[in-house]
Write an enzyme that holds these catalytic residues in place. Structure first.
Site, PDB file in Angstrom:
ATOM      1  N   CYS A 154      -3.966 -17.334   2.593  1.00 58.15           N
ATOM      2  CA  CYS A 154      -3.783 -18.596   2.030  1.00 58.15           C
ATOM      3  C   CYS A 154      -3.989 -19.629   3.057  1.00 58.15           C
ATOM      4  O   CYS A 154      -3.558 -20.618   3.299  1.00 58.15           O
ATOM      5  CB  CYS A 154      -2.694 -18.940   1.370  1.00 58.15           C
ATOM      6  SG  CYS A 154      -1.163 -18.879   2.275  1.00 58.15           S
TER       7      CYS A 154
ATOM      8  N   ASP B  44      -2.074  -8.798   2.076  1.00 61.04           N
ATOM      9  CA  ASP B  44      -1.851 -10.365   1.889  1.00 61.04           C
ATOM     10  C   ASP B  44      -0.755 -10.897   2.937  1.00 61.04           C
ATOM     11  O   ASP B  44       0.332 -11.023   2.649  1.00 61.04           O
ATOM     12  CB  ASP B  44      -1.519 -10.663   0.322  1.00 61.04           C
ATOM     13  CG  ASP B  44      -1.386 -12.293   0.217  1.00 61.04           C
ATOM     14  OD1 ASP B  44      -2.217 -13.102   0.630  1.00 61.04           O
ATOM     15  OD2 ASP B  44      -0.299 -12.447  -0.512  1.00 61.04           O
TER      16      ASP B  44
ATOM     17  N   ASP C  61       7.547  -4.377   1.772  1.00 64.65           N
ATOM     18  CA  ASP C  61       7.898  -5.636   2.468  1.00 64.65           C
ATOM     19  C   ASP C  61       8.966  -5.421   3.400  1.00 64.65           C
ATOM     20  O   ASP C  61       9.724  -4.437   3.216  1.00 64.65           O
ATOM     21  CB  ASP C  61       8.274  -6.955   1.486  1.00 64.65           C
ATOM     22  CG  ASP C  61       7.938  -8.145   2.048  1.00 64.65           C
ATOM     23  OD1 ASP C  61       6.898  -8.859   1.559  1.00 64.65           O
ATOM     24  OD2 ASP C  61       8.717  -8.678   2.987  1.00 64.65           O
TER      25      ASP C  61
ATOM     26  N   TYR D 280      -1.363  -9.964  14.663  1.00 63.29           N
ATOM     27  CA  TYR D 280      -0.217  -9.300  13.782  1.00 63.29           C
ATOM     28  C   TYR D 280      -1.133  -8.999  12.401  1.00 63.29           C
ATOM     29  O   TYR D 280      -1.005  -7.772  12.064  1.00 63.29           O
ATOM     30  CB  TYR D 280       0.734 -10.532  13.020  1.00 63.29           C
ATOM     31  CG  TYR D 280       1.888  -9.913  12.586  1.00 63.29           C
ATOM     32  CD1 TYR D 280       2.801  -9.291  13.311  1.00 63.29           C
ATOM     33  CD2 TYR D 280       2.249  -9.915  11.272  1.00 63.29           C
ATOM     34  CE1 TYR D 280       4.114  -9.036  12.654  1.00 63.29           C
ATOM     35  CE2 TYR D 280       3.211  -9.418  10.492  1.00 63.29           C
ATOM     36  CZ  TYR D 280       4.206  -8.841  11.364  1.00 63.29           C
ATOM     37  OH  TYR D 280       5.358  -8.471  10.924  1.00 63.29           O
TER      38      TYR D 280
ATOM     39  N   ALA E 100       4.089  -7.313   0.181  1.00 62.87           N
ATOM     40  CA  ALA E 100       4.283  -7.619  -1.251  1.00 62.87           C
ATOM     41  C   ALA E 100       5.141  -8.800  -1.978  1.00 62.87           C
ATOM     42  O   ALA E 100       4.755  -9.288  -3.019  1.00 62.87           O
ATOM     43  CB  ALA E 100       4.654  -6.451  -2.045  1.00 62.87           C
TER      44      ALA E 100
HETATM   45  N1  SAM Z   1       1.469 -10.916  -1.658  1.00 61.45           N
HETATM   46  C1  SAM Z   1       2.699 -11.724  -1.801  1.00 61.45           C
HETATM   47  C2  SAM Z   1       2.398 -12.242  -3.304  1.00 61.45           C
HETATM   48  O1  SAM Z   1       1.496 -12.440  -3.537  1.00 61.45           O
HETATM   49  O2  SAM Z   1       3.633 -12.823  -3.956  1.00 61.45           O
HETATM   50  C3  SAM Z   1       2.941 -12.628  -0.771  1.00 61.45           C
HETATM   51  C4  SAM Z   1       2.880 -12.268   0.615  1.00 61.45           C
HETATM   52  S1  SAM Z   1       3.319 -13.392   1.814  1.00 61.45           S
HETATM   53  C5  SAM Z   1       2.000 -14.113   2.227  1.00 61.45           C
HETATM   54  C6  SAM Z   1       3.485 -12.199   3.072  1.00 61.45           C
HETATM   55  C7  SAM Z   1       4.775 -11.244   3.184  1.00 61.45           C
HETATM   56  O3  SAM Z   1       4.857 -10.309   4.148  1.00 61.45           O
HETATM   57  C8  SAM Z   1       6.023 -11.706   3.435  1.00 61.45           C
HETATM   58  O4  SAM Z   1       6.985 -11.736   2.156  1.00 61.45           O
HETATM   59  C9  SAM Z   1       6.520 -11.134   4.591  1.00 61.45           C
HETATM   60  O5  SAM Z   1       8.070 -10.885   4.564  1.00 61.45           O
HETATM   61  C10 SAM Z   1       5.890  -9.970   4.590  1.00 61.45           C
HETATM   62  N2  SAM Z   1       5.709  -9.206   5.890  1.00 61.45           N
HETATM   63  C11 SAM Z   1       5.502  -9.811   6.985  1.00 61.45           C
HETATM   64  N3  SAM Z   1       5.354  -8.798   8.024  1.00 61.45           N
HETATM   65  C12 SAM Z   1       5.334  -7.581   7.633  1.00 61.45           C
HETATM   66  C13 SAM Z   1       5.484  -6.258   7.883  1.00 61.45           C
HETATM   67  N4  SAM Z   1       5.443  -6.086   9.112  1.00 61.45           N
HETATM   68  N5  SAM Z   1       5.740  -5.203   6.940  1.00 61.45           N
HETATM   69  C14 SAM Z   1       5.976  -5.634   5.766  1.00 61.45           C
HETATM   70  N6  SAM Z   1       5.999  -7.038   5.170  1.00 61.45           N
HETATM   71  C15 SAM Z   1       5.709  -7.855   5.849  1.00 61.45           C
END
Ligand code: SAM
Length: 400
Positions: free
Chosen positions: A339, A289, A242, A316, A219
């Site tokens: 993205c 996302d 997150d 992943y 998120a």
């Molecule tokens: N959806 C968000 C927005 O619209 O603002 C952007 C998300 S960003 C692309 C990906 C996010 O996934 C990052 O904030 C990262 O910390 C989180 N993330 C990565 N691996 C994760 C995991 N295993 N569990 C939870 N969050 C994770």
């Protein structure tokens, strides 16, 4: 690529655009497989910003007309997007010619990509600045020698390198000019959130309704969570997950500014194990996302991404998709977005999910055709050669 110390170059004079993108051949093949056409035109589009600085109007607090009026009173022209009711944009101006000065400051990749849009250069983003003294007129260049902006040094180089904080170069002329959104009253009053149009489309397609239970699995910093709150008028039960503490902090600051605190449960968890950690929640809908190659994000001054990186990020994403299918209600809806513009993270992974019988693709509503390409399977691609950043969305339904 022009190396530091060898010379400086304007980005539109770079002969071999692929020299800016340190991509393995298989990464390039994956991009071309997803978008078609020639790689040079795709990569060239990525070096340029989108035509507009897009933002989402917080419709729980203001109308588009009111926000546009406030922005225009502060001296910028703003327009309503023709397709999304909540989207507005301020055109990004440029490219302008920046005349190379005698003294040069080298900025890191992240700082370079902001400076080329007109932001000031902060001391932590400086890689080297030679004998620059306070008051000097300087040119800011990227690590690979691209000329980005001119401005005035506000401190001596040695102080910038020592204290590592504050504005080092006040930028006066830059390749492109984007409005300083965070300095406008609409920002301070929590009336807008900066977000690309494709990113808004993702939450819109989830169509969150009052009393539904929704999980935003990745998120932070909360762009889509905030949008889901606005779309459901705060009436849906939303879990914003997150795993990063610092990014959750950033999300809380945005939600607070927008007046949305308390309208989503914010949880610091690893979304790959939600079926174990969030056993009592069985969501109607999920938005996923995940981290991605970010190959669709523009503008980029350079980028390195290997096939090994791509394989690992797809693994992943697959793990997250599989976990989403475990916790989602039967026949529940999932919007998957990235993205990025590689086939493997997008169409490839969705095809795999469909072939394994886990999800089926739901055909998007007809308005999406006006702004993006829809594949025969029903997946949505924003091509960076059009107006917006490169982006991918699939609406998926759990098969059982
Ligand atoms: N959806 C968000 C927005 O619209 O603002 C952007 C998300 S960003 C692309 C990906 C996010 O996934 C990052 O904030 C990262 O910390 C989180 N993330 C990565 N691996 C994760 C995991 N295993 N569990 C939870 N969050 C994770």
């Amino acid at each position: 690529m022009v190396m530091r110390g060898v010379g400086y170059i304007y980005i539109d004079e770079v002969k071999n655009i692929r020299s800016l993108f340190l991509y393995d051949e298989k990464v390039i093949e994956s991009i071309v497989k997803a978008l078609g056409g020639d790689i040079d035109s795709i990569l060239t589009s990525i070096t340029k910003p989108p035509a507009g600085l897009y933002m989402r109007v917080n419709l729980l607090r203001a109308s588009r007309e009111m926000v546009i009026d406030m922005i225009e009173r502060e001296g910028y022209r703003a327009y309503s997007d023709a397709v999304l009711d909540e989207a507005i944009y301020i055109p990004i101006e440029g490219p302008y010619k920046v005349t190379l000065r005698d003294k040069v400051v080298v900025a890191d990749k992240r700082a370079s990509e902001s400076v080329m849009m007109g932001s000031n250069l902060y001391a932590p983003g400086v890689i080297s600045c030679g004998d620059v003294r306070k008051g000097d007129d300087v040119t800011v260049v990227s690590e690979n020698g691209i000329i980005l902006a001119n401005g005035k040094a506000l401190m001596d180089c040695k102080d910038a390198m020592r204290i590592k904080r504050g504005i080092f170069v006040e930028v006066l002329e830059s390749l492109y000019r984007a409005a300083p959104l965070r300095e406008l009253s609409v920002w301070r009053e929590g009336l807008v959130y900066p977000q690309s149009l494709p990113s808004m489309v993702a939450s819109k397609l989830l169509n969150p309704e009052a009393h539904e239970v929704i999980i935003d699995m990745c998120a932070a910093p909360g762009g889509k969570t905030g949008h889901l709150i606005e779309l459901s008028k705060g009436m849906a039960t939303i879990y914003a997950i997150d795993h990063s503490a610092s990014r959750i902090q950033e999300m809380m600051e945005h939600l607070e500014r927008l007046g949305h605190m308390g309208r989503a449960a914010i949880l610091r968890l690893d979304a790959r194990y939600l079926s174990k950690d969030l056993t009592h929640v069985r969501p109607d809908k999920i938005i996923l996302d995940p981290p991605c190659s970010s190959t669709g994000v523009r503008p980029k001054i350079w980028h390195k991404f290997t096939w090994k990186d791509l394989e690992s990020i797809v693994r992943y994403q697959r793990q997250l998709l599989e976990e989403a299918s475990r916790i989602l209600k039967n026949k529940g809806l999932l919007v998957y977005s990235t993205c990025s513009i590689t086939y493997d993270e997008n169409q490839g992974l969705v095809n795999e999910m469909v072939n394994r019988g886990i999800f089926e693709v739901v055909e998007p509503p007809s308005w999406v055709k006006k702004i993006a390409r829809i594949s025969s399977l029903g997946t949505i691609t924003f091509d960076p050669r059009d107006k917006h950043p490169g982006f991918f969305i699939a609406i998926l339904k759990k098969t059982s």
